[in-house]
Motif scaffolding. Sequence first.
Motif, PDB file in Angstrom:
ATOM      1  N   LYS A  88      -1.716  -0.720   8.747  1.00 55.48           N
ATOM      2  CA  LYS A  88      -0.259  -0.695   8.701  1.00 55.48           C
ATOM      3  C   LYS A  88       0.217  -0.451   7.276  1.00 55.48           C
ATOM      4  O   LYS A  88      -0.388  -0.919   6.313  1.00 55.48           O
ATOM      5  CB  LYS A  88       0.313  -2.030   9.200  1.00 55.48           C
ATOM      6  CG  LYS A  88       0.101  -2.285  10.680  1.00 55.48           C
ATOM      7  CD  LYS A  88       0.774  -3.581  11.107  1.00 55.48           C
ATOM      8  CE  LYS A  88       0.610  -3.821  12.604  1.00 55.48           C
ATOM      9  NZ  LYS A  88       1.269  -5.097  13.022  1.00 55.48           N
ATOM     10  N   ASP A 128      -5.498   1.540   4.562  1.00 57.78           N
ATOM     11  CA  ASP A 128      -6.786   1.823   5.180  1.00 57.78           C
ATOM     12  C   ASP A 128      -6.563   2.670   6.433  1.00 57.78           C
ATOM     13  O   ASP A 128      -5.475   2.671   7.024  1.00 57.78           O
ATOM     14  CB  ASP A 128      -7.493   0.519   5.569  1.00 57.78           C
ATOM     15  CG  ASP A 128      -7.873  -0.305   4.346  1.00 57.78           C
ATOM     16  OD1 ASP A 128      -8.077   0.306   3.275  1.00 57.78           O
ATOM     17  OD2 ASP A 128      -7.933  -1.544   4.459  1.00 57.78           O
ATOM     18  N   LYS A 129      -7.572   3.415   6.819  1.00 58.65           N
ATOM     19  CA  LYS A 129      -7.447   4.255   8.011  1.00 58.65           C
ATOM     20  C   LYS A 129      -7.066   3.392   9.211  1.00 58.65           C
ATOM     21  O   LYS A 129      -7.753   2.437   9.557  1.00 58.65           O
ATOM     22  CB  LYS A 129      -8.771   4.974   8.272  1.00 58.65           C
ATOM     23  CG  LYS A 129      -8.676   6.027   9.357  1.00 58.65           C
ATOM     24  CD  LYS A 129      -9.971   6.809   9.476  1.00 58.65           C
ATOM     25  CE  LYS A 129      -9.855   7.884  10.550  1.00 58.65           C
ATOM     26  NZ  LYS A 129     -11.113   8.668  10.674  1.00 58.65           N
ATOM     27  N   GLY A 130      -5.936   3.736   9.800  1.00 59.30           N
ATOM     28  CA  GLY A 130      -5.444   2.966  10.943  1.00 59.30           C
ATOM     29  C   GLY A 130      -4.692   1.713  10.559  1.00 59.30           C
ATOM     30  O   GLY A 130      -4.203   0.994  11.441  1.00 59.30           O
ATOM     31  N   ASN A 148       0.828  -1.211   0.000  1.00 61.94           N
ATOM     32  CA  ASN A 148       0.000   0.000   0.000  1.00 61.94           C
ATOM     33  C   ASN A 148       0.863   1.262   0.000  1.00 61.94           C
ATOM     34  O   ASN A 148       0.411   2.335   0.412  1.00 61.94           O
ATOM     35  CB  ASN A 148      -0.976   0.005   1.181  1.00 61.94           C
ATOM     36  CG  ASN A 148      -0.274  -0.194   2.518  1.00 61.94           C
ATOM     37  OD1 ASN A 148       0.898   0.151   2.679  1.00 61.94           O
ATOM     38  ND2 ASN A 148      -0.995  -0.750   3.492  1.00 61.94           N
ATOM     39  N   THR A 164      -3.486   3.299  -1.048  1.00 61.08           N
ATOM     40  CA  THR A 164      -3.031   3.829   0.236  1.00 61.08           C
ATOM     41  C   THR A 164      -3.552   2.945   1.364  1.00 61.08           C
ATOM     42  O   THR A 164      -4.530   2.204   1.190  1.00 61.08           O
ATOM     43  CB  THR A 164      -3.523   5.273   0.432  1.00 61.08           C
ATOM     44  OG1 THR A 164      -4.953   5.297   0.321  1.00 61.08           O
ATOM     45  CG2 THR A 164      -2.920   6.198  -0.630  1.00 61.08           C
TER      46      THR A 164
END
Length: 700
Positions: free
Chosen positions: A664, A660-662, A642, A658
């Motif tokens: 790694k 995901d929110k939170g 990512n 990118t």
Amino acid sequence: MKLPYVNRELSWLEFNQRVLSEGQRADLPLLERLKFLAITASNLDEFFQVRVGGLMLMRRSGRTRPDPSGLTPLQQIQAIRRRVQRMISDQYQLLSEDLLPALEKEGIRMMRIAQLEPAQTDQLATYFHASVGPLLTPLAIDPGGDPPHVPGLQLTLACKLRDEDSDSTRHALVPLPESLGRRIAVDVPGVDNAFVLIEDLVAAHLGSLFPGEKVVSTGCFRVTRNGDIAVQEEDAIDLAGEMEDVLAARKIADTVRLELPVPISRDLAGVIREVCQAGPGEVYRIHGPLGLASFMEMAFLSGFDHLRDRDWSPQPSPDISPAEPVFDAIAQRDILLHHPYESFEPVLRMLDEAARDPDVLSVKQVLYRTAKNSRIIDALIRAAAIGKQVTVLVELKARFDEARNLDRAEELQRAGAHIVYGVKGLKTHAKICMIVRREAGILRRYVHLGTGNYNESTARLYTDISLLTCRPEYGSDASLFFNAVTGRSKLLRFQRIVPAPTAMKPRLLSLIADEAERARQGEPARILAKVNSLQDPQVIAALYDASRAGVQIKLNVRGICCLKTGNSKRARNIEVVSIIDRYLEHSRIFYFHQGGDAQMFISSADWMGRNLDRRVELMVPVEENRLKSRLLKILETFFRDNQQAWRIRSDGTSERITPDKGGKIFRAQEYFQRRARRTAKAGEHERAMRFEPHLPPEES
């Protein structure tokens, strides 16, 4: 029914845009960003020579038949021009507004002649008269005669001259030899590395080349010529001689692109266009220095290591210690190497040992692209010189490496090697080497099969897979392969290896169809593949069919992808990503679930018509479970990336993936580096714990 299909050329340009996006990343080291910019310029040079050159030949021949995406040659040329102009704008915005100011802050400064102090201009004048002027050859332009020849991809200065006595004017050209280099150092207080560009230096001193005349105006330009000139093999008695003719023809081929700086007089631009015979559609106006590919040398300036990625040393494979004879290691187990995370050294050592080993009787190898000072060539020459049977297929049709391959073939031939100049009507792109060794009175064949070239330089820059084996079935197939390409026999009866152009595409289509049928029967069905390019219409149609049947398909396609993603009807189960990172993703790996009895392959071939139908290629099954598991892990790892991964959209454009929110962050190439380092250390520890006794010599 017409299938959804992305135009090949526009897809390639989107790939080059992804490369350029790496140069636009502020979080990457500065000189790495400059390197990516230079790569995009070099890529465009070859694209115009080959792809645009080919389209222009089709257009001039009157061809109007559309490609699978529905575009005629003329429509493709027009679409390419629009897309390239946007890309050029991005390139020069990146250079002028971002990279050059950032480089200046770091002590690397590109100067204009007008910015220099008198002492500095004197310094450059001395350098010009001593080291530049004697190498320049002005060419007069005779309005009534043939135009002078302008070298392709080389900077050339055009100038308008006025005779001081008669007040008459004329025009002349001054080609700038590549041997001069691009950057000329100048001493500037407080600047670590200041330079002027060679074209600015020569322009400032043009008057010395034309005594009695005044230089009225100057302008730098660069012409790209059609490189899509094929050897006429059907009538070729001497292929090497024919290839020399092709190389000569490229130098005077038609103009496919003319780059002109924006600040150039209309008069001079018209003269240049006439000399180069360039129409309006071939002219590209440039807001900055021409020939950005030459800026690559700046990325390797000494003293600026802090502006580059940290050096990476390929690690030794745990399956073969540096002190262990390569043939002994291969005799114990198949060895899989993942370059550049693992060293290419075992392949080089295999050939070095073959040249020295008195039990090695024969070496056979295909060479497509080799390093400048190749250890592989040196080993083959040594082996041939001491009387071993050495047979080398040197592919003379390896585009833009033809001259080097001609020279290498002659070297090998002088040493006593038997040379074959490829296969008539096809390019030989297979990566294979076979060594025959006498062991205990019998002959054993050791084989290297790979996805990349026998080039120790690019083995540190490209990701590839090597398989070293002495399995009898692979050795038998290797013998049949070399018999076919040197003795004109057919590529048939192989036990394991799958060759193109005879069997690879049918086998791929069959494997894809098998997965589709299993999905229709309600069984788990899965395809994973990593290729450089996906273009073949039949393969794409088969993937669409498999997707509709329910097969879960994940594709890692670095460059061209003509398959349209996102189509709910045909491609709903297909995911396509592209990894652009420090190393060029070059390996080809294919996985087919096959009801749990997975089949895995490495290959020299991409899923393109040229590879599957018009080249000699090899697809190699990997059968040992340990190695199959490792290859599957490599494939799956890329789909976790990512940081450097892009998702290919339905229109062929890309969007960066990118976290995901939170979630790694995960970067595949960094993961492979860490894993290779850990595995190498574990191997060293295991060898250190192993006791090896000294034994008395055996009695004779």
